[in-house]
Design an enzyme around this catalytic site. Structure first.
Site, PDB file in Angstrom:
ATOM      1  N   PRO A 218       0.823  -1.226   0.000  1.00  0.00           N
ATOM      2  CA  PRO A 218       0.000   0.000   0.000  1.00  0.00           C
ATOM      3  C   PRO A 218       0.855   1.273   0.000  1.00  0.00           C
ATOM      4  O   PRO A 218       0.359   2.351  -0.284  1.00  0.00           O
ATOM      5  CB  PRO A 218      -0.825  -0.096   1.285  1.00  0.00           C
ATOM      6  CG  PRO A 218      -0.559  -1.423   1.889  1.00  0.00           C
ATOM      7  CD  PRO A 218       0.634  -2.031   1.207  1.00  0.00           C
TER       8      PRO A 218
ATOM      9  N   GLU B 160       0.903  -7.782   8.678  1.00  0.00           N
ATOM     10  CA  GLU B 160       0.941  -6.316   8.744  1.00  0.00           C
ATOM     11  C   GLU B 160       1.952  -5.700   7.782  1.00  0.00           C
ATOM     12  O   GLU B 160       2.027  -4.478   7.637  1.00  0.00           O
ATOM     13  CB  GLU B 160       1.222  -5.843  10.170  1.00  0.00           C
ATOM     14  CG  GLU B 160      -0.030  -5.672  11.011  1.00  0.00           C
ATOM     15  CD  GLU B 160      -1.122  -4.860  10.320  1.00  0.00           C
ATOM     16  OE1 GLU B 160      -0.915  -3.658  10.093  1.00  0.00           O
ATOM     17  OE2 GLU B 160      -2.175  -5.437   9.999  1.00  0.00           O
TER      18      GLU B 160
ATOM     19  N   ARG C  38      -1.398  -8.094 -21.262  1.00  0.00           N
ATOM     20  CA  ARG C  38      -2.113  -7.712 -22.488  1.00  0.00           C
ATOM     21  C   ARG C  38      -1.288  -6.785 -23.373  1.00  0.00           C
ATOM     22  O   ARG C  38      -1.626  -6.588 -24.532  1.00  0.00           O
ATOM     23  CB  ARG C  38      -3.517  -7.180 -22.218  1.00  0.00           C
ATOM     24  CG  ARG C  38      -3.720  -6.294 -21.048  1.00  0.00           C
ATOM     25  CD  ARG C  38      -5.186  -6.125 -20.651  1.00  0.00           C
ATOM     26  NE  ARG C  38      -6.037  -5.785 -21.786  1.00  0.00           N
ATOM     27  CZ  ARG C  38      -5.949  -4.678 -22.493  1.00  0.00           C
ATOM     28  NH1 ARG C  38      -5.038  -3.786 -22.185  1.00  0.00           N
ATOM     29  NH2 ARG C  38      -6.755  -4.442 -23.497  1.00  0.00           N
TER      30      ARG C  38
ATOM     31  N   ASP D  85      -7.408   1.753 -26.345  1.00  0.00           N
ATOM     32  CA  ASP D  85      -7.806   1.715 -24.941  1.00  0.00           C
ATOM     33  C   ASP D  85      -8.013   3.127 -24.421  1.00  0.00           C
ATOM     34  O   ASP D  85      -7.293   4.034 -24.789  1.00  0.00           O
ATOM     35  CB  ASP D  85      -6.696   1.070 -24.088  1.00  0.00           C
ATOM     36  CG  ASP D  85      -6.795  -0.445 -24.110  1.00  0.00           C
ATOM     37  OD1 ASP D  85      -7.633  -0.963 -24.856  1.00  0.00           O
ATOM     38  OD2 ASP D  85      -6.017  -1.080 -23.388  1.00  0.00           O
TER      39      ASP D  85
HETATM   40  C1  9D3 Z   1      -5.121  -2.329   8.084  1.00  0.00           C
HETATM   41  C2  9D3 Z   1      -3.645  -2.615   8.105  1.00  0.00           C
HETATM   42  N1  9D3 Z   1      -2.891  -1.420   7.707  1.00  0.00           N
HETATM   43  C3  9D3 Z   1      -2.567  -0.642   8.919  1.00  0.00           C
HETATM   44  C4  9D3 Z   1      -2.011   0.707   8.575  1.00  0.00           C
HETATM   45  C5  9D3 Z   1      -1.679  -1.763   6.988  1.00  0.00           C
HETATM   46  C6  9D3 Z   1      -1.840  -2.758   5.897  1.00  0.00           C
HETATM   47  C7  9D3 Z   1      -1.049  -3.888   5.860  1.00  0.00           C
HETATM   48  C8  9D3 Z   1      -1.174  -4.806   4.849  1.00  0.00           C
HETATM   49  C9  9D3 Z   1      -2.772  -2.570   4.870  1.00  0.00           C
HETATM   50  C10 9D3 Z   1      -2.903  -3.505   3.844  1.00  0.00           C
HETATM   51  C11 9D3 Z   1      -2.104  -4.625   3.846  1.00  0.00           C
HETATM   52  C12 9D3 Z   1      -2.235  -5.628   2.754  1.00  0.00           C
HETATM   53  N2  9D3 Z   1      -2.221  -4.977   1.434  1.00  0.00           N
HETATM   54  C13 9D3 Z   1      -1.305  -5.229   0.512  1.00  0.00           C
HETATM   55  O1  9D3 Z   1      -0.428  -6.035   0.739  1.00  0.00           O
HETATM   56  C14 9D3 Z   1      -1.323  -4.488  -0.728  1.00  0.00           C
HETATM   57  C15 9D3 Z   1      -2.220  -3.462  -1.198  1.00  0.00           C
HETATM   58  C16 9D3 Z   1      -3.362  -2.837  -0.619  1.00  0.00           C
HETATM   59  O2  9D3 Z   1      -3.826  -3.130   0.483  1.00  0.00           O
HETATM   60  N3  9D3 Z   1      -3.974  -1.845  -1.348  1.00  0.00           N
HETATM   61  C17 9D3 Z   1      -3.543  -1.466  -2.567  1.00  0.00           C
HETATM   62  N4  9D3 Z   1      -2.478  -2.015  -3.146  1.00  0.00           N
HETATM   63  C18 9D3 Z   1      -1.839  -3.005  -2.451  1.00  0.00           C
HETATM   64  S1  9D3 Z   1      -0.490  -3.808  -3.002  1.00  0.00           S
HETATM   65  C19 9D3 Z   1      -0.349  -4.730  -1.662  1.00  0.00           C
END
Ligand code: 9D3
Length: 242
Positions: free
Chosen positions: A89, A116, A154, A169
């Site tokens: 994220p 986490e 793709r 696209d």
């Molecule tokens: C609710 C947990 N969060 C606390 C701040 C941290 C968190 C840890 C692990 C939030 C999401 C995740 C798992 N997500 C991914 O591994 C992930 C992801 C995503 O959640 N949203 C957009 N792209 C991606 S790429 C990997």
């Protein structure tokens, strides 16, 4: 294009890529997907892949050693290092521009986190890129990695049929797609626009362009800032704004 996926859930990568554009690209030998179970690279009796975070706090982190060993198992001795993308994220957000950049590579490794997050040394010393698929919370990196695989596959030359050319696209023209209709011309009293049945190709193109502009203006005005627009497009948009 070869995708190596490091995941605790390798089975997730089976059925989504058995069909569709990626399925066909795999059948043609243009794309391959190698999902590896990170747990294979854990060496203790319980095959541990997660641990508590130093300093305390809720939730577990992915340990660095199984992830490093999994990536190292993919590298051919003597070959150049493979780009390693950490799905997270905190990464740069995936756009068609990023997809185009990745499509230039012939091999990538995608690390899917669970829990986490991952030990910071994975981010600093193993990953060469870090990508998010948008600002919402997923349970892990797997679905995000699948989005990358599908979008990049793709663009591999030969993956798309001639009728699904990547050239028109919406994110390539920079505009949203115009409304589209198929038979019947009238369905439950709702008629498809007559212009589309007129046979006048210049008129049809003009209508489609305007409807693309209208829809983009209404739904995604941010896209208009970078879309290539003609003087005629700008005049039409000015009319919409009145
Ligand atoms: C609710 C947990 N969060 C606390 C701040 C941290 C968190 C840890 C692990 C939030 C999401 C995740 C798992 N997500 C991914 O591994 C992930 C992801 C995503 O959640 N949203 C957009 N792209 C991606 S790429 C990997």
């Amino acid at each position: 294009m070869r995708f190596h996926v490091l995941t605790l859930f390798p089975a997730m990568f089976e059925s989504p890529f058995a069909e569709g554009v990626v399925g066909r690209a795999r059948d043609k030998g243009l794309v391959s997907i190698h999902a590896m179970d990170i747990r294979t690279f854990a060496h203790d009796r319980h095959r541990t892949v997660d641990d508590y975070q130093f300093g305390g706090g809720p939730g577990m982190l992915m340990k660095p050693d199984p992830l490093f060993e999994a990536v190292e198992s993919v590298r051919q001795p003597g070959a150049k290092d493979i780009p390693v993308i950490l799905m997270s994220p905190q990464g740069r957000v995936l756009t068609q521009r990023v997809v185009e950049e990745l499509a230039e590579l012939d091999e990538i490794a995608l690390i899917c986190g669970r829990y986490e997050g991952v030990d910071e040394r994975v981010r600093q010393r193993l990953a060469t890129d870090e990508i998010s698929v948008g600002d919402y919370v997923l349970g892990g990196g797997e679905l995000a990695a699948m989005v990358v695989i599908e979008a990049v596959s793709r663009l591999v030359p030969g993956a798309l049929g001639s009728f699904e050319s990547a050239q028109d696209d919406s994110f390539t023209t920079g505009l949203l797609q115009h409304p589209q209709y198929t038979r019947p011309a009238e369905f439950r009293g709702w008629r498809a626009p007559d212009v589309l049945m007129s046979g006048n190709h210049a008129e049809i193109e003009r209508w489609r362009r305007r409807e693309s502009l209208r829809r983009t203006y209404e739904r995604r005005p941010d896209l208009l800032e970078s879309a290539p627009l003609t003087e005629e497009d700008r005049a039409f948009l000015a009319e919409l704004g009145e």
